[in-house]
Scaffold this active site. Structure first.
Site, PDB file in Angstrom:
ATOM      1  N   GLY A 186       0.783  -1.236   0.000  1.00 21.43           N
ATOM      2  CA  GLY A 186       0.000   0.000   0.000  1.00 21.43           C
ATOM      3  C   GLY A 186       0.810   1.278   0.000  1.00 21.43           C
ATOM      4  O   GLY A 186       0.331   2.308   0.470  1.00 21.43           O
ATOM      5  N   SER A 187       2.017   1.258  -0.583  1.00 17.82           N
ATOM      6  CA  SER A 187       2.794   2.508  -0.576  1.00 17.82           C
ATOM      7  C   SER A 187       2.149   3.562  -1.477  1.00 17.82           C
ATOM      8  O   SER A 187       2.209   4.756  -1.176  1.00 17.82           O
ATOM      9  CB  SER A 187       4.254   2.262  -0.956  1.00 17.82           C
ATOM     10  OG  SER A 187       4.368   1.914  -2.314  1.00 17.82           O
ATOM     11  N   ASN A 188       1.492   3.138  -2.551  1.00 17.11           N
ATOM     12  CA  ASN A 188       0.791   4.124  -3.390  1.00 17.11           C
ATOM     13  C   ASN A 188      -0.466   4.639  -2.695  1.00 17.11           C
ATOM     14  O   ASN A 188      -0.802   5.819  -2.830  1.00 17.11           O
ATOM     15  CB  ASN A 188       0.444   3.525  -4.755  1.00 17.11           C
ATOM     16  CG  ASN A 188       1.638   3.563  -5.682  1.00 17.11           C
ATOM     17  OD1 ASN A 188       2.006   4.631  -6.182  1.00 17.11           O
ATOM     18  ND2 ASN A 188       2.284   2.421  -5.876  1.00 17.11           N
ATOM     19  N   LYS A 232      -9.531 -12.943 -10.391  1.00 20.79           N
ATOM     20  CA  LYS A 232     -10.675 -12.008 -10.477  1.00 20.79           C
ATOM     21  C   LYS A 232     -11.629 -12.298  -9.322  1.00 20.79           C
ATOM     22  O   LYS A 232     -11.555 -13.351  -8.681  1.00 20.79           O
ATOM     23  CB  LYS A 232     -11.405 -12.180 -11.811  1.00 20.79           C
ATOM     24  CG  LYS A 232     -11.935 -13.588 -12.007  1.00 20.79           C
ATOM     25  CD  LYS A 232     -12.710 -13.728 -13.304  1.00 20.79           C
ATOM     26  CE  LYS A 232     -13.319 -15.113 -13.392  1.00 20.79           C
ATOM     27  NZ  LYS A 232     -14.127 -15.345 -14.557  1.00 20.79           N
ATOM     28  N   MET A 289      -4.334  -6.975  -7.381  1.00 20.78           N
ATOM     29  CA  MET A 289      -3.845  -8.063  -8.229  1.00 20.78           C
ATOM     30  C   MET A 289      -4.952  -8.866  -8.924  1.00 20.78           C
ATOM     31  O   MET A 289      -4.715  -9.966  -9.383  1.00 20.78           O
ATOM     32  CB  MET A 289      -2.952  -9.005  -7.399  1.00 20.78           C
ATOM     33  CG  MET A 289      -1.725  -8.322  -6.826  1.00 20.78           C
ATOM     34  SD  MET A 289      -0.735  -7.456  -8.085  1.00 20.78           S
ATOM     35  CE  MET A 289       0.008  -8.860  -8.917  1.00 20.78           C
ATOM     36  N   HIS A 333       0.614   1.677 -13.126  1.00 24.34           N
ATOM     37  CA  HIS A 333       1.356   0.511 -13.610  1.00 24.34           C
ATOM     38  C   HIS A 333       2.847   0.868 -13.663  1.00 24.34           C
ATOM     39  O   HIS A 333       3.206   1.954 -14.143  1.00 24.34           O
ATOM     40  CB  HIS A 333       0.848   0.107 -15.001  1.00 24.34           C
ATOM     41  CG  HIS A 333       1.559  -1.093 -15.534  1.00 24.34           C
ATOM     42  ND1 HIS A 333       1.245  -2.377 -15.122  1.00 24.34           N
ATOM     43  CD2 HIS A 333       2.595  -1.196 -16.396  1.00 24.34           C
ATOM     44  CE1 HIS A 333       2.067  -3.223 -15.726  1.00 24.34           C
ATOM     45  NE2 HIS A 333       2.889  -2.542 -16.510  1.00 24.34           N
TER      46      HIS A 333
HETATM   47  C1  GRF Z   1       3.152  -0.668  -7.724  1.00 26.69           C
HETATM   48  O1  GRF Z   1       4.436  -0.726  -8.258  1.00 26.69           O
HETATM   49  C2  GRF Z   1       2.111  -0.472  -8.796  1.00 26.69           C
HETATM   50  O2  GRF Z   1       2.581   0.177  -9.919  1.00 26.69           O
HETATM   51  C3  GRF Z   1       1.753  -1.892  -9.164  1.00 26.69           C
HETATM   52  O3  GRF Z   1       1.842  -2.629  -7.967  1.00 26.69           O
HETATM   53  C4  GRF Z   1       2.754  -1.990  -7.076  1.00 26.69           C
HETATM   54  C5  GRF Z   1       1.996  -1.774  -5.783  1.00 26.69           C
HETATM   55  O4  GRF Z   1       2.814  -1.310  -4.753  1.00 26.69           O
HETATM   56  N1  GRF Z   1       0.458  -1.933  -9.804  1.00 26.69           N
HETATM   57  P1  GRF Z   1       2.196  -0.688  -3.431  1.00 26.69           P
HETATM   58  O5  GRF Z   1       1.311  -1.742  -2.781  1.00 26.69           O
HETATM   59  O6  GRF Z   1       1.420   0.538  -3.800  1.00 26.69           O
HETATM   60  O7  GRF Z   1       3.388  -0.379  -2.598  1.00 26.69           O
END
Ligand code: GRF
Length: 210
Positions: free
Chosen positions: A19-21, A72, A99, A118
Site C-alpha cells: 500500500g505505498s501508493n 478475479k 492483483m 502501472h
Molecule cells: C506498484 O508498483 C504499482 O505500480 C503496481 O503494484 C505496485 C503496488 O505497490 N500496480 P504498493 O502496494 O502501492 O506499494
C-alpha cells in the site's frame, strides 16, 4: 460570477499489497486540499499492509472475500462490491497494487471512473513484474503510467507517465524502488487532476456543493 465551493470526490482505493501508493494518495490529500478524499480502502487479502494503513489513518476499510478464482472476483462478489461502493457513495476508484482483473459489473457501474498505476511506460511491459521485464529486456528507461481501467490488461487510456532511467547495473528490485518513488509523486497528482475533470464534466453534482 460567484465561485462555488465543492466537496472532494469520494475515492475508494483497492489494493492487495503493502500500500505505498495508497499511502501517497492519502498523505497528499491530507497535506493540501485536493479534489478527492480517500473514503474507503478495499483489499482481497486479509492481512494486506494496505488494510493496516487504513487503520493508521482511520479510513473505513474492508477485507473483501474474492470468491473461488485467483485472478478475479466471482461475478457475484463483484456485484456485491458494487453495492457496497454505492452504499458508501463512492464516486470513483483507484487501483493501487490490486492483483485481480476488474470485470464487467465494476466497469459498468463506474464507467471511465477507475484508474490504475502501472510500473512501466505503457504500452511497453504490461502485466506482472513490469520492472523485471524492463531489466530482462535491457531497456534504457522505464517508468510508471497512470491510466483508465478498461476490459484489457493495462490497456486503458493513458492519463500520465513519468520516465525513470534504467542502469545496466540495476536489479529488478532496485529498479522497482526507483519506479515506486516516481509513482508516489505521479499518482496523487494524476488522481487529483482526474477528479477535477470528473467534477467539471458533471458540472458538479448537487450533493457535492457545500
Ligand atoms: C506498484 O508498483 C504499482 O505500480 C503496481 O503494484 C505496485 C503496488 O505497490 N500496480 P504498493 O502496494 O502501492 O506499494
Amino acid at each position: 460570477m460567484i465561485a462555488r465551493r465543492i466537496h472532494p470526490l469520494r475515492l475508494a482505493i483497492l489494493g492487495s499489497g503493502k500500500g505505498s501508493n495508497a499511502r501517497a494518495l492519502i498523505e497528499a490529500s491530507q497535506k493540501s486540499s485536493l479534489c478527492y478524499e480517500p473514503a474507503l480502502i478495499i483489499s482481497d487479502i486479509e492481512d494486506a499492509g494496505i488494510l493496516k494503513l487504513a487503520e493508521e489513518f482511520q479510513i473505513p476499510a474492508r477485507f473483501f472475500k474474492p470468491g473461488p478464482f485467483k485472478t478475479k472476483f466471482s461475478e457475484e462478489r463483484e456485484q456485491q462490491l458494487v453495492a457496497l461502493l454505492r452504499e458508501l457513495k463512492i464516486d470513483f476508484l483507484a487501483l493501487a497494487g490490486f492483483m485481480r482483473v476488474i470485470k464487467e459489473p465494476l466497469l459498468a457501474a463506474f464507467p471511465e471512473r477507475i484508474v490504475n498505476i502501472h510500473p512501466s511506460l505503457l504500452p511497453r511491459f504490461p502485466g506482472l513484474a513490469a520492472w523485471r521485464q524492463a531489466v530482462e529486456a535491457k531497456a534504457s528507461e522505464s517508468g510508471c503510467t497512470v491510466h483508465l481501467v478498461d476490459h484489457g490488461i493495462d490497456t486503458g487510456h493513458i492519463l500520465g507517465q513519468t520516465r525513470v532511467p534504467v542502469f545496466n547495473t540495476d536489479t529488478a528490485e532496485n529498479l522497482h524502488a526507483r519506479i515506486q518513488e516516481a509513482e508516489h509523486e505521479l499518482y496523487p497528482r494524476m488522481v487529483d487532476a482526474f477528479a477535477k475533470t470528473l467534477l467539471q464534466k458533471n458540472e458538479i453534482p448537487k450533493d457535492k456543493e457545500i
